[in-house]
Every structure is written in structure tokens, then in C-alpha cells.
Scaffold this active site. Structure first.
Site, PDB file in Angstrom:
ATOM      1  N   ASP A 170       0.857  -1.183   0.000  1.00 24.01           N
ATOM      2  CA  ASP A 170       0.000   0.000   0.000  1.00 24.01           C
ATOM      3  C   ASP A 170       0.891   1.230   0.000  1.00 24.01           C
ATOM      4  O   ASP A 170       1.516   1.550   1.016  1.00 24.01           O
ATOM      5  CB  ASP A 170      -0.900   0.017   1.242  1.00 24.01           C
ATOM      6  CG  ASP A 170      -1.929  -1.109   1.260  1.00 24.01           C
ATOM      7  OD1 ASP A 170      -1.813  -2.046   0.448  1.00 24.01           O
ATOM      8  OD2 ASP A 170      -2.837  -1.051   2.112  1.00 24.01           O
ATOM      9  N   LYS A 187      -6.991   3.503  -2.261  1.00 18.42           N
ATOM     10  CA  LYS A 187      -7.246   3.414  -0.823  1.00 18.42           C
ATOM     11  C   LYS A 187      -7.445   4.818  -0.268  1.00 18.42           C
ATOM     12  O   LYS A 187      -6.711   5.743  -0.632  1.00 18.42           O
ATOM     13  CB  LYS A 187      -6.065   2.716  -0.152  1.00 18.42           C
ATOM     14  CG  LYS A 187      -6.113   2.626   1.366  1.00 18.42           C
ATOM     15  CD  LYS A 187      -4.900   1.855   1.888  1.00 18.42           C
ATOM     16  CE  LYS A 187      -4.787   1.918   3.404  1.00 18.42           C
ATOM     17  NZ  LYS A 187      -3.595   1.197   3.913  1.00 18.42           N
ATOM     18  N   LYS A 238     -10.293   0.447  -1.208  1.00 17.84           N
ATOM     19  CA  LYS A 238     -10.053   0.118   0.194  1.00 17.84           C
ATOM     20  C   LYS A 238     -10.365   1.321   1.076  1.00 17.84           C
ATOM     21  O   LYS A 238      -9.836   2.408   0.868  1.00 17.84           O
ATOM     22  CB  LYS A 238      -8.599  -0.323   0.402  1.00 17.84           C
ATOM     23  CG  LYS A 238      -8.257  -0.653   1.859  1.00 17.84           C
ATOM     24  CD  LYS A 238      -6.839  -1.209   1.980  1.00 17.84           C
ATOM     25  CE  LYS A 238      -6.421  -1.398   3.434  1.00 17.84           C
ATOM     26  NZ  LYS A 238      -5.055  -1.955   3.563  1.00 17.84           N
TER      27      LYS A 238
END
Length: 224
Positions: free
Chosen positions: A92, A155, A184
Site C-alpha cells: 500500500d 485506498k 479500500k
């Protein structure tokens, strides 16, 4: 909503700077026992989690350029490559928010592309856009860039800035990237109600340190 389905969407997270080895082992144990999708930990703990989660379905997720995103592209590339070599299945990465706010869109695209080139066919790449710091137009543009590059997920948040995920941002991100790409939601997902709201808004993954509270129907006071 089916609790088992929600469990499989949770990245069980511990990113505090004072997280101990024993706490990370406990995180892995909880993830296996509750069939969470992954554990999300800082890069130094990737080898430990890889060993702890061997022969389980739980993935190892780590963070790149975390939490500010302000390191150089080369640093992010090195960090991502090392993490994947150490056993990370998912990475990430945080975008460079300052460059984005300066409208340096070519820099943003190149930063993401270089990390994507490292992760391609080796690990899932999620790009953290830090929604709490962006205008609606900036959120749309960076999500479109991510879609064009072909990353796996966008995200919402690091959980370490001025705010975490909100359902309206998740909905906007989902509308922008379409039905196939991952979204996300992370930060502020502390209860079953929060989780359900994020999923209904379009989230396909939940980043939270409150996974146990969520699946047990409780409300956590955790900040992430």
C-alpha cells in the site's frame, strides 16, 4: 451482511511505531483464527509475518512511503522491492500529496507507475490517496490516473492524517474507478455499522485495527 464475508475483506492492521514483535505475532494469530484477508504491518515486520502466516490463506500487506508519501520515487521503488522479496503479497503506497496539491500530475503518475512496475505480477498494489487532504476534483483525477495505470486498488487513507475514510469518498472513488478495480476504506472503520456503510458505498477491502470488534458486533475506540 454476512460476517464471514466481511472478515475476508479485512486487512487486520497494526502500524503503530511502538508495535512489538509479540503484538505482531498476536495480530497474525487473530488473522488466521478469524479468516481475515491480510495483516497490514510496517515493512520491518514483513519477514516475521511471512513466517507466521506460512501455510495459511492470510496475506502479508505492508506500507510504502508511509505515512507521508513524501519520500522520493526511487526510495519507494527500493522499499517496495525489498518488501516483496521479504514476503509481502500486497503493498500500500502513499502518493506524494504535496506534489498533487501543486498539480504536478506527471510526477504523481510517474511515482505510481514506478512502484507498479516493481509490483506487477509479484504483489497487489494499493495506492493511498489521503482523501481528507484532497478536493473532490483532486480525488477524481488521482483515481483516474490510478485506473489508467492499472493499479489494483485505490485506498482512502493512511489513518495518520487529519481524517480517515468516509462513505461519500468511497462512493466517489468507486464511481470513478468503476466496478472492476478495488477500493479500500481505511481509518474510521471501527464497528460493524461502519464496515457495512463502507461496503455499501463501494469498498471491497477494509483497513482497520478494529477487526475483532467489527466481527463481534462491538465498537472500537482505536484511532485506525
Amino acid at each position: 451482511m454476512d460476517i464471514k464475508k466481511i472478515s475476508k475483506m479485512i486487512d487486520h492492521t497494526l502500524l503503530k511505531q511502538d508495535a512489538t514483535e509479540q503484538q505482531i505475532k498476536q495480530l497474525c494469530k487473530e488473522a488466521k483464527e478469524n479468516d481475515f484477508c491480510s495483516v497490514c504491518i510496517n515493512p520491518s515486520y514483513v519477514p516475521l509475518c511471512s513466517a507466521e502466516l506460512q501455510n495459511s490463506s492470510v496475506k502479508v500487506c505492508t506500507v510504502i512511503g508511509f505515512p507521508l508519501g513524501a519520500t522520493t520515487t526511487g526510495t519507494k521503488v527500493f522499499e517496495a522491492n525489498e518488501a516483496i522479496k521479504n514476503g509481502a503479497n500486497e503493498v500500500d503506497m502513499v502518493i506524494n500529496v504535496g506534489k498533487l496539491k501543486s498539480a504536478e500530475w506527471d510526477y504523481i503518475a510517474e511515482d505510481i507507475t514506478e512502484v507498479m512496475n516493481v509490483a506487477r505480477n509479484r504483489a497487489v498494489l494499493k495506492v493511498i490517496i489521503e482523501t481528507c487532504l484532497l478536493t473532490e476534483e483532486e480525488k477524481i483525477k488521482v483515481c483516474q490516473i490510478c485506473k489508467d495505470i492499472g493499479v489494483d486498488f485505490v485506498k482512502t487513507s493512511t489513518g495518520f492524517s487529519t481524517g480517515g475514510a468516509i462513505a461519500s469518498d468511497v462512493e466517489l472513488m468507486r464511481e470513478t474507478v468503476g466496478p472492476e478495480m478495488g477500493v479500500k476504506a481505511s481509518g474510521n472503520v471501527r464497528s460493524l455499522e461502519d464496515a457495512t456503510n463502507m461496503i455499501n458505498a463501494g469498498a471491497s477491502r477494509l483497513g482497520t485495527s478494529s477487526g475483532l470488534a467489527i466481527i463481534n458486533g462491538n465498537k472500537s475506540t482505536s484511532e485506525y
